[in-house]
Each structure stands twice: as structure tokens, then as C-alpha cells.
Design a protein around this motif. Structure first.
Motif, PDB file in Angstrom:
ATOM      1  N   PRO A  79       0.472  -1.183  -0.074  1.00 31.93           N
ATOM      2  CA  PRO A  79      -0.292   0.285   0.340  1.00 31.93           C
ATOM      3  C   PRO A  79       0.726   1.751  -0.015  1.00 31.93           C
ATOM      4  CG  PRO A  79       0.116  -1.061   2.228  1.00 31.93           C
ATOM      5  CD  PRO A  79       0.191  -1.978   1.347  1.00 31.93           C
ATOM      6  N   ARG A  80       2.091   0.677   0.243  1.00 31.06           N
ATOM      7  CA  ARG A  80       2.598   2.051   0.006  1.00 31.06           C
ATOM      8  C   ARG A  80       3.334   3.161  -1.090  1.00 31.06           C
ATOM      9  NH1 ARG A  80       5.682   3.165   4.406  1.00 31.06           N
ATOM     10  NH2 ARG A  80       6.677   0.766   5.520  1.00 31.06           N
ATOM     11  N   HIS A  81       2.932   2.080  -2.053  1.00 28.35           N
ATOM     12  CA  HIS A  81       3.228   2.159  -3.739  1.00 28.35           C
ATOM     13  C   HIS A  81       1.783   2.527  -3.891  1.00 28.35           C
ATOM     14  CE1 HIS A  81       7.364   1.299  -3.226  1.00 28.35           C
ATOM     15  NE2 HIS A  81       7.201   0.390  -2.457  1.00 28.35           N
ATOM     16  N   GLU A  82       0.602   1.687  -4.026  1.00 27.13           N
ATOM     17  CA  GLU A  82      -0.354   2.390  -4.893  1.00 27.13           C
ATOM     18  C   GLU A  82      -1.813   2.574  -3.385  1.00 27.13           C
ATOM     19  OE1 GLU A  82      -1.930   1.323  -7.287  1.00 27.13           O
ATOM     20  OE2 GLU A  82       1.260   1.182  -8.007  1.00 27.13           O
ATOM     21  N   LEU A  83      -2.192   3.315  -3.726  1.00 22.05           N
ATOM     22  CA  LEU A  83      -3.746   3.833  -2.805  1.00 22.05           C
ATOM     23  C   LEU A  83      -4.280   2.992  -2.581  1.00 22.05           C
ATOM     24  CD1 LEU A  83      -3.709   7.409  -4.046  1.00 22.05           C
ATOM     25  CD2 LEU A  83      -2.773   6.295  -1.779  1.00 22.05           C
ATOM     26  N   ASN A  84      -5.129   2.539  -3.863  1.00 22.11           N
ATOM     27  CA  ASN A  84      -6.387   2.383  -3.730  1.00 22.11           C
ATOM     28  C   ASN A  84      -6.398   0.033  -3.941  1.00 22.11           C
ATOM     29  OD1 ASN A  84      -7.246   4.381  -2.903  1.00 22.11           O
ATOM     30  ND2 ASN A  84      -8.281   4.820  -4.653  1.00 22.11           N
ATOM     31  N   PHE A  85      -7.125  -0.544  -3.494  1.00 22.01           N
ATOM     32  CA  PHE A  85      -7.272  -1.789  -3.577  1.00 22.01           C
ATOM     33  C   PHE A  85      -8.230  -2.629  -3.245  1.00 22.01           C
ATOM     34  CE2 PHE A  85      -2.688  -0.674  -2.291  1.00 22.01           C
ATOM     35  CZ  PHE A  85      -2.130  -1.471  -3.086  1.00 22.01           C
ATOM     36  N   THR A  86      -8.869  -3.694  -4.144  1.00 25.54           N
ATOM     37  CA  THR A  86      -9.974  -4.594  -3.997  1.00 25.54           C
ATOM     38  C   THR A  86      -9.557  -5.844  -3.856  1.00 25.54           C
ATOM     39  OG1 THR A  86     -10.380  -4.989  -6.453  1.00 25.54           O
ATOM     40  CG2 THR A  86     -11.217  -2.508  -5.013  1.00 25.54           C
ATOM     41  N   PHE A  87      -9.895  -6.447  -2.933  1.00 22.85           N
ATOM     42  CA  PHE A  87      -9.572  -7.375  -2.637  1.00 22.85           C
ATOM     43  C   PHE A  87     -10.880  -8.687  -2.466  1.00 22.85           C
ATOM     44  CE2 PHE A  87      -5.764  -5.039  -0.418  1.00 22.85           C
ATOM     45  CZ  PHE A  87      -4.632  -5.844  -0.620  1.00 22.85           C
ATOM     46  N   ASP A  88     -10.646  -9.906  -2.864  1.00 26.21           N
ATOM     47  CA  ASP A  88     -11.093 -11.242  -2.256  1.00 26.21           C
ATOM     48  C   ASP A  88     -10.714 -11.801  -1.279  1.00 26.21           C
ATOM     49  OD1 ASP A  88     -13.668 -10.461  -4.359  1.00 26.21           O
ATOM     50  OD2 ASP A  88     -12.145 -11.941  -5.414  1.00 26.21           O
ATOM     51  N   THR A  89     -11.366 -11.968   0.111  1.00 23.85           N
ATOM     52  CA  THR A  89     -10.499 -12.451   1.128  1.00 23.85           C
ATOM     53  C   THR A  89     -11.213 -13.913   1.334  1.00 23.85           C
ATOM     54  OG1 THR A  89     -11.472 -11.503   1.945  1.00 23.85           O
ATOM     55  CG2 THR A  89      -9.840 -10.342   1.445  1.00 23.85           C
ATOM     56  N   ASP A  90     -10.517 -14.729   2.425  1.00 21.73           N
ATOM     57  CA  ASP A  90     -11.807 -15.578   3.417  1.00 21.73           C
ATOM     58  C   ASP A  90     -12.887 -15.677   3.767  1.00 21.73           C
ATOM     59  OD1 ASP A  90      -9.552 -17.270   1.919  1.00 21.73           O
ATOM     60  OD2 ASP A  90      -8.783 -17.330   4.602  1.00 21.73           O
ATOM     61  N   ILE A  91     -12.881 -14.057   3.920  1.00 25.06           N
ATOM     62  CA  ILE A  91     -14.285 -13.627   4.454  1.00 25.06           C
ATOM     63  C   ILE A  91     -14.817 -12.793   4.036  1.00 25.06           C
ATOM     64  CG2 ILE A  91     -13.024 -13.724   7.364  1.00 25.06           C
ATOM     65  CD1 ILE A  91     -12.437 -10.860   7.026  1.00 25.06           C
ATOM     66  N   GLY A  92     -14.835 -12.416   2.632  1.00 22.40           N
ATOM     67  CA  GLY A  92     -15.566 -11.584   1.436  1.00 22.40           C
ATOM     68  C   GLY A  92     -14.652 -10.690   0.581  1.00 22.40           C
ATOM     69  N   SER A  93     -15.154  -9.871   0.281  1.00 20.38           N
ATOM     70  CA  SER A  93     -14.479  -8.407  -0.629  1.00 20.38           C
ATOM     71  C   SER A  93     -14.536  -7.581   1.017  1.00 20.38           C
ATOM     72  CB  SER A  93     -15.515  -7.938  -1.636  1.00 20.38           C
ATOM     73  OG  SER A  93     -16.153  -9.648  -2.490  1.00 20.38           O
ATOM     74  N   ILE A  94     -13.046  -7.214   0.448  1.00 26.68           N
ATOM     75  CA  ILE A  94     -12.671  -5.992   1.414  1.00 26.68           C
ATOM     76  C   ILE A  94     -11.951  -4.886   0.104  1.00 26.68           C
ATOM     77  CG2 ILE A  94     -11.133  -5.537   2.338  1.00 26.68           C
ATOM     78  CD1 ILE A  94     -11.397  -7.385   4.152  1.00 26.68           C
ATOM     79  N   ASP A  95     -12.192  -3.552   0.424  1.00 28.63           N
ATOM     80  CA  ASP A  95     -11.982  -2.922  -0.246  1.00 28.63           C
ATOM     81  C   ASP A  95     -10.792  -1.845   0.258  1.00 28.63           C
ATOM     82  OD1 ASP A  95     -12.748  -4.187  -2.780  1.00 28.63           O
ATOM     83  OD2 ASP A  95     -14.243  -2.313  -2.740  1.00 28.63           O
ATOM     84  N   ILE A  96     -10.232  -1.495   0.264  1.00 28.66           N
ATOM     85  CA  ILE A  96      -8.892  -0.496   1.091  1.00 28.66           C
ATOM     86  C   ILE A  96      -8.926   0.990   0.032  1.00 28.66           C
ATOM     87  CG2 ILE A  96      -8.236  -2.400   3.111  1.00 28.66           C
ATOM     88  CD1 ILE A  96      -5.118  -1.649   1.360  1.00 28.66           C
ATOM     89  N   LEU A  97      -8.597   1.906   0.508  1.00 29.75           N
ATOM     90  CA  LEU A  97      -8.565   3.211   0.174  1.00 29.75           C
ATOM     91  C   LEU A  97      -7.582   4.087   0.912  1.00 29.75           C
ATOM     92  CD1 LEU A  97     -10.913   1.637  -1.180  1.00 29.75           C
ATOM     93  CD2 LEU A  97     -11.657   4.870  -1.964  1.00 29.75           C
ATOM     94  N   GLY A  98      -6.418   4.557   0.162  1.00 30.29           N
ATOM     95  CA  GLY A  98      -5.563   5.237   0.603  1.00 30.29           C
ATOM     96  C   GLY A  98      -6.383   7.076   0.888  1.00 30.29           C
ATOM     97  N   GLU A  99      -6.781   6.756  -0.154  1.00 32.05           N
ATOM     98  CA  GLU A  99      -7.552   8.446  -0.506  1.00 32.05           C
ATOM     99  C   GLU A  99      -8.948   7.652  -1.327  1.00 32.05           C
ATOM    100  OE1 GLU A  99      -4.546  11.445  -1.720  1.00 32.05           O
ATOM    101  OE2 GLU A  99      -6.309  11.505  -3.252  1.00 32.05           O
ATOM    102  N   VAL A 100     -10.075   9.167  -0.459  1.00 30.03           N
ATOM    103  CA  VAL A 100     -11.643   8.683  -1.049  1.00 30.03           C
ATOM    104  C   VAL A 100     -11.455   9.987  -1.775  1.00 30.03           C
ATOM    105  CG1 VAL A 100     -13.553   8.832  -0.358  1.00 30.03           C
ATOM    106  CG2 VAL A 100     -12.363   7.735   1.132  1.00 30.03           C
ATOM    107  N   GLN A 101     -12.329   9.760  -3.479  1.00 29.29           N
ATOM    108  CA  GLN A 101     -12.538  10.616  -4.126  1.00 29.29           C
ATOM    109  C   GLN A 101     -13.469  11.882  -3.870  1.00 29.29           C
ATOM    110  OE1 GLN A 101     -12.487   9.335  -7.862  1.00 29.29           O
ATOM    111  NE2 GLN A 101     -13.716  11.434  -9.006  1.00 29.29           N
ATOM    112  N   GLY A 102     -13.039  12.670  -4.090  1.00 32.90           N
ATOM    113  CA  GLY A 102     -13.278  14.297  -3.603  1.00 32.90           C
ATOM    114  C   GLY A 102     -13.748  14.542  -1.781  1.00 32.90           C
ATOM    115  N   VAL A 103     -12.956  13.026  -1.386  1.00 30.35           N
ATOM    116  CA  VAL A 103     -12.936  14.013   0.122  1.00 30.35           C
ATOM    117  C   VAL A 103     -10.821  13.658   0.450  1.00 30.35           C
ATOM    118  CG1 VAL A 103     -13.143  12.138   2.748  1.00 30.35           C
ATOM    119  CG2 VAL A 103     -15.262  12.792   0.794  1.00 30.35           C
TER     120      VAL A 103
END
Lengths: 165, 81
Positions: A79-103
Motif C-alpha cells: 500500500p505504500r506504492h499504491e493507494l487503492n486495492f480491491t481484495f477477495d478474502t476468506d471473509i468476503g470482499s474488502i476494498d481499501i482506499l488510501g484516498e477517497v475521491q472528493g474527500v
């Protein structure tokens, strides 16, 4: 425990500094729109990136939609090199954002957030105003679909002076 | 079934005045009675309901997939592929 609960618990267990955004935040604020993943804006503080990577590795996170053979190393450098990721995990989909557009980044989201106890887990949830800003700014069809109801809820709160229970 | 009683504040959403965000939402197709029912709950209750719904949808999807894999629907007709 279902997926949204497990996602929120994961971040709490690993003490990841993050703010809940998107669908779960909309749901917490009263929207009737359905969501299937947990989206958070995370702090890019070095220690937090370590905890975040540990959390995601513990549920075998893989990049959603990427070819299975695509080499992908998930550590604090990722995450140091990229901001936003979308993941599939054992417990479902998780999206992590380093920055939220507009906010903006985590600190901006945190400034306009409230703490709610969701599944007995204290979670910071982005404000309705900022959620609307983010969705308007993202401008994708699914974001625009959610806007009229969120704007109606915000107007309702302002006109009636009724805050969250 | 008993008729739902709405408070004055809830009627802002249920019977929106023209030109308001609530009226735009209603015209957009949002069922604001669902919104009102959500707003009667706490944030924790709302997210719990969302989670329960998601869980049930996943179970339903798995059941449909299983039926397709078996080549038949529960009613005994051939599944659409």
C-alpha cells in the motif's frame, strides 16, 4: 458471523486505523441500498501499513479480478506504492482506499466521521455529508444511484434536527 | 395489518414537498418508507440487517448455483444455462 461483521472485526482485531466508507457507511447512515463488501479508508502511517498488511494476509487476500497467476506480494510496501486495492478474502470482499475521491486521505475522512458500535466493535464511519461528496465525485453509475436517498436523508436530518439515535 | 403511523418528522420523507431532495428521491424510484424504517433503527441495527441480508443473498446464490450444477431446478424443470 457474516461477512460485513467479519470484515469490521478483522480491522478491529489488528488495530488498523481506518474509516468505514461506501456501502456499509451508507447503511449505517440509513440508506436502504445493499452492499456486499467492506470498504475502508486507511491511515498510511508506517505502523498502520504493517498492521493492515498483517490483517489482509491473515484472511488470504488476493487482488480481485486479477489473474490467479499474477505475482502479488502483500506486505506493508504494497500500500505504500499504491493507494487503492480491491481484495477477495476468506471473509468476503474488502476494498481499501488510501484516498477517497472528493474527500481526501484517512485524516480527512476521520475529521468528518463518527464512532458507532457495529457488531459491538467501535468503528469510525464517514459522515453523511462526506459520503455524499465522495459518491458525487466518484460519479460511477452505482454511486449516482445511491445519491438521491442519501441526499434525502441528509435533508431530513437538517430539516427536522433529528440526529443519529 | 395495522396501518403504519408516521411521525411529523417522518412525513418529511413519506410525503415530500415539491422541490425537496426527498421528492427527487421518490421520483427517482427510491422507496422512502424503507428509508424511514431504517432511520427508526440505530446504526448498529441497520448494519446488522444489511449483514443478515447479505448472508441470506449469498446462501440463495449458492443454492441457485447448486441447482444449476445439478442440471435441474427445484421445480424439476431444466435449469436455464
Amino acid at each position: 458471523m457474516a461477512e460485513l461483521a467479519q470484515g469490521l472485526k478483522l480491522f478491529a482485531d489488528f488495530k488498523v486505523d481506518c474509516v468505514v466508507i461506501c456501502g456499509v457507511a451508507g447503511g449505517a447512515r440509513g440508506s436502504s441500498q445493499v452492499t456486499y463488501d467492506v470498504d475502508v479508508c486507511y491511515s498510511r502511517d508506517s505502523d498502520n501499513l504493517v498492521r493492515l498488511a498483517d490483517a489482509l494476509r491473515s484472511v488470504n487476500a488476493t487482488l480481485r479480478g486479477a489473474p490467479k497467476d499474477l505475482p502479488f506480494l502483500l506486505d506493508e510496501e504494497t500500500p505504500r506504492h499504491e493507494l487503492n486495492f480491491t481484495f477477495d478474502t476468506d471473509i468476503g470482499s474488502i476494498d481499501i482506499l488510501g484516498e477517497v475521491q472528493g474527500v481526501g486521505n484517512y485524516e480527512e475522512c476521520l475529521k468528518d466521521s463518527n464512532e458507532f458500535e457495529l457488531f459491538d466493535i467501535p468503528c469510525r464511519v464517514i459522515s453523511l455529508e462526506k459520503l455524499i461528496t465522495a459518491k458525487r465525485s466518484a460519479g460511477r453509475p452505482r454511486d449516482l444511484l445511491a445519491l438521491p436517498e442519501l441526499e434525502a436523508i441528509l435533508e431530513h436530518q437538517r430539516k427536522t434536527g433529528i440526529e443519529e439515535p | 395489518m395495522d396501518k403504519l403511523e408516521y411521525t411529523e418528522a417522518e412525513r418529511w420523507l413519506i410525503e415530500p414537498k415539491p422541490g425537496t431532495a426527498a421528492a427527487r428521491a421518490r421520483d427517482f424510484g427510491v422507496d422512502l418508507s424503507l428509508t424511514v424504517s431504517n432511520l427508526r433503527m440505530t446504526p448498529a441495527e441497520r448494519v446488522k440487517r444489511l449483514d443478515d441480508f447479505q448472508h441470506e443473498m449469498r446462501r440463495l446464490r449458492q443454492a441457485v448455483l447448486l441447482a444449476k450444477q445439478n442440471g435441474r431446478t427445484r421445480s424439476g424443470t431444466k435449469a436455464v444455462r
